[in-house]
Design a protein around this motif. Sequence first.
Motif, mmCIF file in Angstrom:
data_model
loop_
_atom_site.group_PDB
_atom_site.id
_atom_site.type_symbol
_atom_site.label_atom_id
_atom_site.label_comp_id
_atom_site.label_asym_id
_atom_site.label_seq_id
_atom_site.Cartn_x
_atom_site.Cartn_y
_atom_site.Cartn_z
ATOM 1 N N LEU A 1 0.852 -1.183 0.000
ATOM 2 C CA LEU A 1 0.000 0.000 0.000
ATOM 3 C C LEU A 1 0.889 1.234 0.000
ATOM 4 C CD1 LEU A 1 -2.520 -0.999 2.839
ATOM 5 C CD2 LEU A 1 -2.753 -1.420 0.400
ATOM 6 N N GLY A 2 0.528 2.204 -0.808
ATOM 7 C CA GLY A 2 1.255 3.465 -0.835
ATOM 8 C C GLY A 2 0.337 4.606 -0.461
ATOM 9 N N GLN A 3 0.912 5.605 0.192
ATOM 10 C CA GLN A 3 0.087 6.733 0.594
ATOM 11 C C GLN A 3 -0.227 7.591 -0.612
ATOM 12 O OE1 GLN A 3 1.761 9.287 3.597
ATOM 13 N NE2 GLN A 3 -0.248 10.004 4.248
ATOM 14 N N GLY A 4 -1.501 7.816 -0.819
ATOM 15 C CA GLY A 4 -1.948 8.690 -1.894
ATOM 16 C C GLY A 4 -2.907 9.709 -1.322
ATOM 17 N N GLY A 5 -2.418 10.903 -1.051
ATOM 18 C CA GLY A 5 -3.248 11.895 -0.378
ATOM 19 C C GLY A 5 -3.453 11.487 1.059
ATOM 20 N N ALA A 6 -4.714 11.446 1.461
ATOM 21 C CA ALA A 6 -5.004 11.114 2.855
ATOM 22 C C ALA A 6 -5.220 9.628 3.051
ATOM 23 C CB ALA A 6 -6.248 11.883 3.305
ATOM 24 N N ASP A 7 -5.183 8.868 1.975
ATOM 25 C CA ASP A 7 -5.516 7.454 2.075
ATOM 26 C C ASP A 7 -4.356 6.589 1.570
ATOM 27 O OD1 ASP A 7 -7.018 5.346 2.755
ATOM 28 O OD2 ASP A 7 -8.656 5.728 1.360
ATOM 29 N N TYR A 8 -4.515 5.299 1.774
ATOM 30 C CA TYR A 8 -3.512 4.344 1.288
ATOM 31 C C TYR A 8 -4.177 3.442 0.256
ATOM 32 C CZ TYR A 8 -0.103 5.674 4.814
ATOM 33 O OH TYR A 8 0.811 6.376 5.563
ATOM 34 N N ARG A 9 -3.473 3.215 -0.844
ATOM 35 C CA ARG A 9 -4.023 2.400 -1.919
ATOM 36 C C ARG A 9 -3.004 1.349 -2.327
ATOM 37 N NH1 ARG A 9 -5.884 7.799 -5.153
ATOM 38 N NH2 ARG A 9 -7.541 8.389 -3.716
ATOM 39 N N VAL A 10 -3.513 0.284 -2.933
ATOM 40 C CA VAL A 10 -2.632 -0.794 -3.380
ATOM 41 C C VAL A 10 -1.801 -0.290 -4.556
ATOM 42 C CG1 VAL A 10 -2.540 -3.095 -4.364
ATOM 43 C CG2 VAL A 10 -4.223 -2.581 -2.599
ATOM 44 N N THR A 11 -0.483 -0.387 -4.405
ATOM 45 C CA THR A 11 0.395 -0.010 -5.514
ATOM 46 C C THR A 11 0.915 -1.232 -6.249
ATOM 47 O OG1 THR A 11 2.327 0.040 -4.056
ATOM 48 C CG2 THR A 11 1.123 2.107 -4.345
ATOM 49 N N SER A 12 0.991 -2.352 -5.579
ATOM 50 C CA SER A 12 1.418 -3.587 -6.246
ATOM 51 C C SER A 12 1.014 -4.767 -5.378
ATOM 52 C CB SER A 12 2.934 -3.597 -6.479
ATOM 53 O OG SER A 12 3.628 -3.543 -5.244
ATOM 54 N N HIS A 13 0.898 -5.905 -6.012
ATOM 55 C CA HIS A 13 0.608 -7.125 -5.252
ATOM 56 C C HIS A 13 0.980 -8.331 -6.088
ATOM 57 C CE1 HIS A 13 -3.031 -9.065 -7.087
ATOM 58 N NE2 HIS A 13 -2.987 -7.942 -7.772
ATOM 59 N N ARG A 14 1.139 -9.455 -5.436
ATOM 60 C CA ARG A 14 1.366 -10.714 -6.126
ATOM 61 C C ARG A 14 0.880 -11.845 -5.231
ATOM 62 N NH1 ARG A 14 6.822 -13.664 -6.661
ATOM 63 N NH2 ARG A 14 5.291 -15.302 -6.575
ATOM 64 N N TYR A 15 0.416 -12.906 -5.873
ATOM 65 C CA TYR A 15 0.035 -14.094 -5.117
ATOM 66 C C TYR A 15 1.284 -14.908 -4.806
ATOM 67 C CZ TYR A 15 -4.943 -13.351 -5.568
ATOM 68 O OH TYR A 15 -6.207 -12.834 -5.445
ATOM 69 N N LEU A 16 1.252 -15.592 -3.684
ATOM 70 C CA LEU A 16 2.393 -16.369 -3.220
ATOM 71 C C LEU A 16 2.047 -17.856 -3.223
ATOM 72 C CD1 LEU A 16 3.236 -14.135 -0.110
ATOM 73 C CD2 LEU A 16 4.286 -14.003 -2.377
ATOM 74 N N GLU A 17 3.070 -18.676 -3.240
ATOM 75 C CA GLU A 17 2.868 -20.123 -3.178
ATOM 76 C C GLU A 17 2.804 -20.619 -1.735
ATOM 77 O OE1 GLU A 17 2.311 -21.833 -5.944
ATOM 78 O OE2 GLU A 17 2.461 -19.876 -6.907
ATOM 79 N N SER A 18 3.077 -19.762 -0.792
ATOM 80 C CA SER A 18 3.199 -20.188 0.605
ATOM 81 C C SER A 18 1.842 -20.461 1.235
ATOM 82 C CB SER A 18 3.931 -19.110 1.410
ATOM 83 O OG SER A 18 3.261 -17.872 1.294
ATOM 84 N N ASP A 19 1.881 -21.153 2.364
ATOM 85 C CA ASP A 19 0.666 -21.453 3.125
ATOM 86 C C ASP A 19 0.982 -21.302 4.611
ATOM 87 O OD1 ASP A 19 -1.923 -22.281 3.758
ATOM 88 O OD2 ASP A 19 -1.335 -24.379 3.872
ATOM 89 N N TYR A 20 1.534 -20.157 4.953
ATOM 90 C CA TYR A 20 1.896 -19.921 6.351
ATOM 91 C C TYR A 20 0.640 -19.734 7.197
ATOM 92 C CZ TYR A 20 6.694 -19.132 4.785
ATOM 93 O OH TYR A 20 7.950 -19.280 4.250
ATOM 94 N N ARG A 21 0.697 -20.229 8.414
ATOM 95 C CA ARG A 21 -0.359 -19.986 9.406
ATOM 96 C C ARG A 21 0.258 -19.381 10.660
ATOM 97 N NH1 ARG A 21 -4.973 -23.099 7.391
ATOM 98 N NH2 ARG A 21 -4.290 -23.621 5.290
ATOM 99 N N GLU A 22 1.386 -18.750 10.517
ATOM 100 C CA GLU A 22 2.144 -18.203 11.640
ATOM 101 C C GLU A 22 2.673 -16.828 11.237
ATOM 102 O OE1 GLU A 22 5.192 -21.055 12.145
ATOM 103 O OE2 GLU A 22 6.233 -20.538 10.311
ATOM 104 N N PRO A 23 3.247 -16.085 12.175
ATOM 105 C CA PRO A 23 3.770 -14.767 11.816
ATOM 106 C C PRO A 23 4.829 -14.848 10.724
ATOM 107 C CG PRO A 23 3.617 -14.984 14.200
ATOM 108 C CD PRO A 23 3.329 -16.341 13.635
ATOM 109 N N VAL A 24 4.754 -13.925 9.795
ATOM 110 C CA VAL A 24 5.674 -13.872 8.660
ATOM 111 C C VAL A 24 6.373 -12.516 8.684
ATOM 112 C CG1 VAL A 24 5.829 -13.840 6.143
ATOM 113 C CG2 VAL A 24 4.248 -15.416 7.264
#
Lengths: 292, 357
Positions: B227-250
């Motif tokens: 997320l990047g700050q755009g004005g007063a809000d935050y918007r998605v600037t990039s994303h990707r799906y991962l192969e992982s299946d974590y159920r713990e802190p990352v």
Amino acid sequence: MLRSRLDAVKLFGVLMTVVASLCVVSAIAFEWPADRGVYRFGFGALRAGFLRGVEFGVAESLMEASDDGEMVFATEHPALPGGYPLRGNSIMAVAHASDMTTVYTGLEQGSLATYLRSVRKGDILGRSSAADGGRGAIVYVFDRRERRYINPLIVMPELSDKKPPVIQSISLITGGVETSLAATRTVRQGSYTVLLDVVDVAPSGDASAPYDIRILIDGSERARVVYDAAWSLEGIPVLFGGAEIVEYSYVADDGRLSFGPYVFSRGTVVLAVRVGDYSGNIKEQTYSLSIQ
Amino acid sequence: MNDGKGRPGFLSVLLIIVFSLAYFLVCAEPLQPELSAVPRWRVEIPAASIAGAVEIVGDDAMAFQAGGRFGYFSPDGDCSFMSDSEGCMAIGDSAYAKSNAAGGSELVSPDGQSIAQIASDAPFFSAGRLFSADGDGTGITSYNATGDILWSYSFPCHLSALSAGSSLIVGGTIDGWIEGVSPYGKKAFTFAPGGSRLSVVLGLGVSRSGNWVAAVTGIDRQRLIVLGQGGADYRVTSHRYLESDYREPVRVIVMDDEQHVLYRRADGVGVWSVDGTVDEILPVKADDFSVAMDEAHGVSYMMARRGKHAEIVVFKNPATLLGRVALPDYTDFVRFSGSSVYVGGSTWLARFDFVEE
């Protein structure tokens, strides 16, 4: 007229909360996760703040999944990567198909079944640790759709309870001056906050929280809180679905519960406090106050 | 007899020579400096507690906690205060917190002077500031240097991730929401990444400036979002799906260059750019890691931990591996400062510097 409208709105809110609670009960069949439901502190007990779950006290007892679901998060580290300390050095969350998530804390390190993915009702999730600073393992029930914690008593099997809550003290406070109704029934006219010290005995015998509190003045219900839900709005902790009371304004520094303020004019005022538990046991105390 | 046939050949040779000279003079890159890790000192932590044995002046005090010991030391290896960490609940460079008789905590300066009593029994330091965990894991309180409460903030659900920058604190919740908190304790933004069968925030990092927030979220499938700050809000600037299946802190870190994001992967440490143009892997398998940039040498250092093993990895952004230094097993403490690395265990502290040779 305005007051009667407000009362109607509050009554409607309470009714909707009860209806929603009944809907939840009919839709969900959770089981008590530990100690057969013999908990020490229930929803609303003051345990470093308003307890949003149910706390158990038996060390080394098994914590089981309350319902089928999927384990979404678990860690046995004492803190999250950002340094945020975890109460009881562990946390586990199981998402259920009913839009509910159960969260378990205070499980003994090394005992968490972190390998689980799909969880069946009754699966062992871990072992409750020896009380950490006097705190035991806690289960929370979180409504993902409404984004609020709900009282686990609403979704867990009902426990036998024939003892009504206990009203330990009722005081009126104005301008920093406190008047205990155990000492006098005569007060000056003015605006008063009602401070209650009420407890309900938990299945373990510990002093826990009631489920329903009503304040009636001259026969008119002026306040009612039902210990059904807790959530936050804009970073502020809020309690009770029908009342939406800010936690800080409800729970006084000494742990007593705050209602009001109410204006008492010269004459006689009948103040009644009615406290109930989840099983429907009710304790009521009525005072006839002479206002001068 | 001279029919001019030799001229093209001469010109070709001349062109090759000129081109070669131009290539070496214009296109050549300087060789990477050879970085070496040079030991500076190693000290044994005294077995008995010492208080104020050496006075460390001003900002030189560096906090240390590992293997049941905590205290302060100077860049030269002088220990100022070392004690058993039983009772030490949190430590920062400016103060540490220990449990008090009232069930809360006491804030104490590095020289042992009591600063304040705090009601909370769960204090912690993040980004050099004092906070406490409240509401059994749903709230956070911020304090000033003298232990006064600045603000408290309540999240709707239990926190599963938290990161603090200079001007933004971001919490991720078990029900999959990301919520930013301003330096004044007000809600800065909320965002529900979604896109997965089950929502949960497994890890997040906020840049020092607060302009970027990166998070690993969701189950089936897991996502990395920025997320990047755009004005007063935050918007998605990039994303990707991962192969992982974590159920713990990352672990997720936005580097101080405000360009790159590091995140835990099964096959190494992922390197992603905030605009999504970089997607690489550092071949370092780590359950947890921390990172610091060394601007003097134009490189970054990473402490990578896997079980009891830890190592220092030197790399050039975004993902050029330059070298690795294995640390002794059970190295609990690693801290970077410029080109210096301070490491320690329960009985020892040491410093080594990266220098060009």
